[in-house]
Design a protein around this motif. Structure first.
Motif, short mmCIF file in Angstrom:
data_model
loop_
_atom_site.label_atom_id
_atom_site.label_comp_id
_atom_site.label_asym_id
_atom_site.label_seq_id
_atom_site.Cartn_x
_atom_site.Cartn_y
_atom_site.Cartn_z
N PHE A 139 0.84 -1.20 0.00
CA PHE A 139 0.00 0.00 0.00
C PHE A 139 0.87 1.25 0.00
O PHE A 139 0.56 2.24 -0.67
CB PHE A 139 -0.92 -0.02 1.22
CG PHE A 139 -2.07 0.93 1.15
CD1 PHE A 139 -3.30 0.52 0.66
CD2 PHE A 139 -1.95 2.25 1.56
CE1 PHE A 139 -4.38 1.39 0.58
CE2 PHE A 139 -3.01 3.13 1.49
CZ PHE A 139 -4.23 2.69 1.00
N ALA A 140 1.96 1.21 0.77
CA ALA A 140 2.87 2.36 0.82
C ALA A 140 3.49 2.63 -0.53
O ALA A 140 3.62 3.80 -0.95
CB ALA A 140 3.96 2.10 1.87
N MET A 141 3.90 1.59 -1.24
CA MET A 141 4.48 1.79 -2.57
C MET A 141 3.46 2.35 -3.55
O MET A 141 3.78 3.18 -4.41
CB MET A 141 5.06 0.47 -3.10
CG MET A 141 6.33 0.05 -2.38
SD MET A 141 7.14 -1.38 -3.13
CE MET A 141 6.07 -2.70 -2.57
N ALA A 142 2.21 1.93 -3.41
CA ALA A 142 1.16 2.48 -4.26
C ALA A 142 0.96 3.96 -3.97
O ALA A 142 0.75 4.77 -4.89
CB ALA A 142 -0.14 1.71 -4.04
N MET A 143 1.02 4.32 -2.69
CA MET A 143 0.90 5.73 -2.33
C MET A 143 2.04 6.55 -2.92
O MET A 143 1.84 7.67 -3.39
CB MET A 143 0.87 5.89 -0.81
CG MET A 143 -0.40 5.38 -0.15
SD MET A 143 -0.37 5.61 1.64
CE MET A 143 -0.31 7.39 1.74
N GLU A 144 3.25 5.99 -2.86
CA GLU A 144 4.40 6.70 -3.42
C GLU A 144 4.23 6.93 -4.92
O GLU A 144 4.67 7.95 -5.47
CB GLU A 144 5.68 5.90 -3.16
CG GLU A 144 6.12 5.87 -1.70
CD GLU A 144 6.86 7.13 -1.30
OE1 GLU A 144 7.25 7.90 -2.19
OE2 GLU A 144 7.05 7.35 -0.07
N ALA A 145 3.58 5.96 -5.59
CA ALA A 145 3.35 6.12 -7.02
C ALA A 145 2.24 7.13 -7.30
O ALA A 145 2.27 7.83 -8.32
CB ALA A 145 2.99 4.77 -7.64
N LYS A 146 1.27 7.20 -6.40
CA LYS A 146 0.10 8.06 -6.63
C LYS A 146 0.32 9.50 -6.20
O LYS A 146 -0.10 10.44 -6.89
CB LYS A 146 -1.08 7.47 -5.85
CG LYS A 146 -2.39 8.26 -5.99
CD LYS A 146 -3.09 7.96 -7.28
CE LYS A 146 -4.48 8.57 -7.30
NZ LYS A 146 -5.21 8.25 -8.54
N TYR A 147 0.95 9.68 -5.03
CA TYR A 147 1.06 11.01 -4.44
C TYR A 147 2.50 11.48 -4.40
O TYR A 147 3.44 10.68 -4.39
CB TYR A 147 0.49 11.01 -3.01
CG TYR A 147 -0.88 10.42 -2.87
CD1 TYR A 147 -1.94 10.86 -3.65
CD2 TYR A 147 -1.11 9.39 -1.95
CE1 TYR A 147 -3.20 10.30 -3.51
CE2 TYR A 147 -2.37 8.82 -1.81
CZ TYR A 147 -3.41 9.28 -2.60
OH TYR A 147 -4.65 8.73 -2.47
N SER A 148 2.64 12.79 -4.28
CA SER A 148 3.97 13.35 -4.07
C SER A 148 4.36 13.16 -2.60
O SER A 148 3.53 12.85 -1.75
CB SER A 148 3.97 14.84 -4.42
OG SER A 148 3.19 15.57 -3.47
N LYS A 149 5.63 13.37 -2.31
CA LYS A 149 6.11 13.23 -0.93
C LYS A 149 5.39 14.20 0.00
O LYS A 149 4.99 13.84 1.11
CB LYS A 149 7.61 13.46 -0.88
CG LYS A 149 8.45 12.36 -1.49
CD LYS A 149 8.46 11.12 -0.60
CE LYS A 149 9.43 10.08 -1.11
NZ LYS A 149 9.46 8.87 -0.25
N ASP A 150 5.20 15.44 -0.44
CA ASP A 150 4.55 16.42 0.42
C ASP A 150 3.08 16.10 0.62
O ASP A 150 2.51 16.42 1.67
CB ASP A 150 4.72 17.82 -0.15
CG ASP A 150 6.06 18.44 0.23
OD1 ASP A 150 6.79 17.81 1.00
OD2 ASP A 150 6.37 19.54 -0.26
N GLU A 151 2.44 15.50 -0.37
CA GLU A 151 1.04 15.10 -0.19
C GLU A 151 0.93 13.99 0.86
O GLU A 151 0.03 14.00 1.69
CB GLU A 151 0.46 14.63 -1.52
CG GLU A 151 0.13 15.76 -2.48
CD GLU A 151 -0.39 15.25 -3.81
OE1 GLU A 151 -1.24 15.94 -4.41
OE2 GLU A 151 0.05 14.17 -4.26
N ILE A 152 1.86 13.04 0.82
CA ILE A 152 1.86 11.97 1.83
C ILE A 152 2.11 12.55 3.21
O ILE A 152 1.43 12.20 4.18
CB ILE A 152 2.93 10.92 1.48
CG1 ILE A 152 2.56 10.20 0.19
CG2 ILE A 152 3.10 9.92 2.62
CD1 ILE A 152 3.65 9.29 -0.34
N LEU A 153 3.06 13.46 3.30
CA LEU A 153 3.36 14.09 4.60
C LEU A 153 2.17 14.91 5.08
O LEU A 153 1.88 14.95 6.29
CB LEU A 153 4.60 14.96 4.47
CG LEU A 153 5.12 15.59 5.77
CD1 LEU A 153 5.42 14.52 6.82
CD2 LEU A 153 6.38 16.42 5.49
N SER A 154 1.46 15.54 4.18
CA SER A 154 0.28 16.33 4.56
C SER A 154 -0.81 15.43 5.15
O SER A 154 -1.44 15.77 6.16
CB SER A 154 -0.27 17.09 3.34
OG SER A 154 0.67 18.04 2.88
#
Length: 726
Positions: free
Chosen positions: A236-251
């Motif tokens: 799931f984390a790798m999918a998030m990395e593909a979908k969102y930018s780093k700052d979006e994940i941090l947000s």
């Protein structure tokens, strides 16, 4: 002749090629022959030096094992790359599928199942929070860079370089776990911020009340740490990395992470603990917020500020080591650790806030799905006065180790509650509230409603009644003989004297003369809703009630005889709306007794505070009125009274109904009341009580202390009650 003596020529094959082609083959043959001779000479010489046959056999064994190992390696490699390829394909397909299901990042910022309630005092200042507080959406770019850097330095220093998982971090975590004697997956997890965000999102599984037994069960499933769960979390984390930018994940992480004190997200935590937006926090404050992510409940500064500051110091060190803070800036943060805002430090009104939550509409308080703001009646100055008074008495006047409890309520004459303390521990929330929940016998604190009934029916405070032995036959119970506290009889006394000295026999006589039903009706009219005793013991406070009810009933006396409904909610609105959804439901209600009767009763109670059983409660700079109360077997002790500005009630006793030792309403409760009201009235100009001074003329031909006639009310009481001397 025989040819045997001739040398025979060597056998030569037939020449098959023309002469023109013979030269080259011969020349070509000569060289290989020499080479062959040269090469074969060495093996012959080395063969003479070869080792015994046994050694030759050893070489064969070595070659066999080498070939076997090579075969195994080839099989393993063939199997591994095939399995690896299949695994990679499965992971890629899984990542792709999850990628396709992920929503836009801005829809994931607020993931609370419930809303929050923010409470403000009468002046609009925030003093309490309840529920899952969410201060508003922030982004990695809108929060203070100190907070952002502190989170990255503490939670995942390789956040901006990995692809969602950190093999180095996992390996390091396993090594630490093993070194500390735990299992490889127990303790440190090596999770990245992306993995932690995946866990906060519960791997995309939303809460469904029909599917889960409870929200707690859902959250427990989201937090489980099995190996299979870790694998799914990594995908799931790798999918998030593909979908969102780093700052979006941090947000997403900064908005959804729980940070203690009921605060979800950086903005809520910053407002909760520091009274400022997340964009304005200092390095020390950012370090404290980041430090909460490890253990938000135990590290919350409202639970243990020193422990939270120590954790923040560790975070400051990480920020310095990773280049986010200069040496001087880090030292400044260490020298000036973050402090709580005044509201967070005060933790005022915990009992009051709990009461407002329990008395308000459930869908806007306990089970709200939205963010609600409630403006209340609380006065933080008065709240602190009550808390300080409680602390002072139990520190200075109560023996160490005592388990006795106490409660205080302060309100205005219209029933607006200004302060509430539900127990000795003042800075608490979600605990048993003795001011609103505990039902205890009111004792003599109930007597003013007996005399209120008499005054309303035309009696005078200067009318007299005989304090003499009394026995009443109660059907089903037999004879009942009330006694005064001092076990004495005082002869003919006025109603004022009877109340001032808290005499029991006159109170019972008056209650029976005016009618027990009328007394119950007056008490209920003033707001005492608990089941009231049916027999004559009603007059002595045999019924159980709460401190809040009793204090509200006394407020009706102060305001001139009208009942009040104690209230704490002034208005309720949604967080982003200006117009309230509801307003106060309490306040002054219908009239119970006439204003003249209320003013005369106030005079009688003024005598209690100045010359009677409540002298310890009296204030030096202003007029006050009140009444003591001690229940049977001294299990409960009360003092309730008022000035021209405020009404206050105090109860004292044990939670398990153990009798108090040497404590009556005229003792420690009166002293707590005195300390409370002294502090409450600081800076307030004294005002006279609204009372009929010296009472009304006696209506049975007598005045207080005059004559010795035995007619009038005393004779009437004898006729009505059929009492006999004992």
């Amino acid at each position: 002749m025989s040819d045997s003596g001739r040398k025979r020529p060597p056998l030569v094959a037939d020449r098959r090629y023309p002469a023109s082609s013979r030269t080259k083959p011969k020349a070509a043959k000569a060289k290989p022959a020499k080479a062959k001779t040269a090469k074969t000479a060495k093996p012959k010489r080395s063969a003479a030096k070869r080792k015994p046959a046994a050694k030759s056999g050893g070489n064969m064994v070595t070659r066999f094992f080498k070939r076997l190992i090579g075969l195994i390696l080839r099989i393993v490699w063939g199997f591994s790359w095939r399995v690896g390829t299949v695994t990679a394909l499965i992971i890629a397909l899984s990542v792709g599928y999850i990628y396709s299901t992920l929503p836009a990042a801005d829809t994931l910022l607020d993931g609370r199942a419930n809303g929050s309630v923010t409470m403000t005092d009468r002046n609009g200042e925030v003093f309490a929070w309840r529920g899952d507080q969410f201060g508003g959406v922030v982004t990695a770019s809108s929060v203070s860079p100190h907070l952002k850097n502190a989170v990255v330095a503490t939670e995942d220093k390789r956040f901006y370089s990995h692809f969602g998982i950190s093999p180095r971090g996992v390996a390091s975590a396993i090594r630490i776990n093993l070194r500390e004697g735990r299992g490889p997956l127990s303790g440190h997890g090596g999770s990245t911020i992306t993995q932690q965000t995946a866990k906060l999102l519960c791997l995309g599984v939303e809460y469904d009340a029909d599917e889960w037994e409870s929200e707690a069960a859902y959250e427990a499933d989201c937090r489980q740490g099995s190996l299979w769960r870790k694998i799914k979390e990594a995908i799931f984390a790798m999918a998030m990395e593909a979908k969102y930018s780093k700052d979006e994940i941090l947000s997403i992480y900064l908005n959804r992470a729980y940070m203690g004190g009921g605060a979800y997200g950086a903005e809520a935590a910053s407002q909760r603990f520091f009274g400022k937006p997340a964009a304005a926090v200092t390095p020390a404050e950012g370090a404290m917020l980041a430090g909460l992510l490890t253990a938000p409940t135990s590290l919350a500064p409202t639970n243990n500020l020193e422990r939270s500051q120590n954790r923040a110091a560790v975070v400051v060190g990480l920020m310095r080591d990773q280049g986010y803070l200069s040496v001087s800036a880090a030292q400044d943060a260490l020298d000036h650790p973050a402090e709580l805002s005044s509201a967070a430090e005060a933790r005022a009104g915990g009992y009051f806030a709990d009461w407002v939550m329990s008395s308000g509409p459930e869908y806007f308080t306990r089970n709200t799905r939205s963010d609600v703001v409630i403006r209340t009646t609380l006065d933080q100055r008065i709240q602190k006065a009550a808390e300080d008074a409680m602390t002072y008495i139990f520190t200075e006047k109560v023996k160490e180790g005592s388990k006795a409890q106490a409660a205080i309520v302060v309100m205005s004459a219209d029933g607006a509650v200004r302060g509430m303390v539900g127990g000795r521990e003042t800075k608490v929330a979600g605990v048993f509230n003795r001011a609103t929940t505990a039902k205890r016998q009111s004792g003599s604190a109930f007597k003013p409603f007996v005399y209120a009934t008499a005054l309303e029916l035309g009696w005078s405070s200067n009318d007299t009644v005989m304090d003499e032995p009394l026995t009443i036959d109660i059907p089903g119970s037999g004879p009942w003989t009330p006694q005064n506290y001092d076990r004495k009889f005082h002869g003919e006394v006025t109603l004022t004297e009877a109340l001032r000295s808290s005499l029991n026999i006159p109170a019972v006589k008056v209650a029976r003369a005016v009618g027990l039903d009328n007394v119950r009706r007056v008490a209920e009219g003033f707001g005492i809703k608990s089941d009231l005793a049916q027999g004559p013991a009603l007059a002595l406070g045999a019924s159980e009630t709460t401190l809040l009810e009793m204090t509200g009933a006394y407020a009706g006396i102060l305001n001139g005889g009208s009942s009040v409904v104690p209230y704490g909610l002034v208005e309720l609105r949604m967080q982003d709306d200006a117009d309230p959804l509801m307003t106060a439901t309490g306040g002054i209600r219908e009239r119970v007794i006439g204003e003249d009767a209320a003013r005369e009763l106030t005079w009688m109670m003024y005598n209690v505070a100045t010359r009677g059983s409540g002298r310890r409660a009296n204030l030096d700079d202003r007029e006050v009125a009140g009444k003591t109360g001690t229940s049977s077997s001294a299990k409960d002790a009360w003092f309730i009274g008022f000035s021209a500005d405020y009404v206050a009630g105090v109860w004292m006793g044990y939670d398990d109904n153990t009798p108090l030792t040497g404590v009556t309403g005229s003792g420690l409760p009166a002293e707590i009341w005195h300390e409370t009201m002294t502090r409450v009235h600081e800076g307030i100009d004294p005002k006279p009580l609204p009372m009929l001074r010296d009472g009304a003329p006696a209506r049975n031909g007598r005045t207080s202390g005059g004559g010795d006639t035995r007619n009038g009310i005393n004779q009437l009481l004898r006729d009505l009650l059929g009492t006999r001397d004992r």
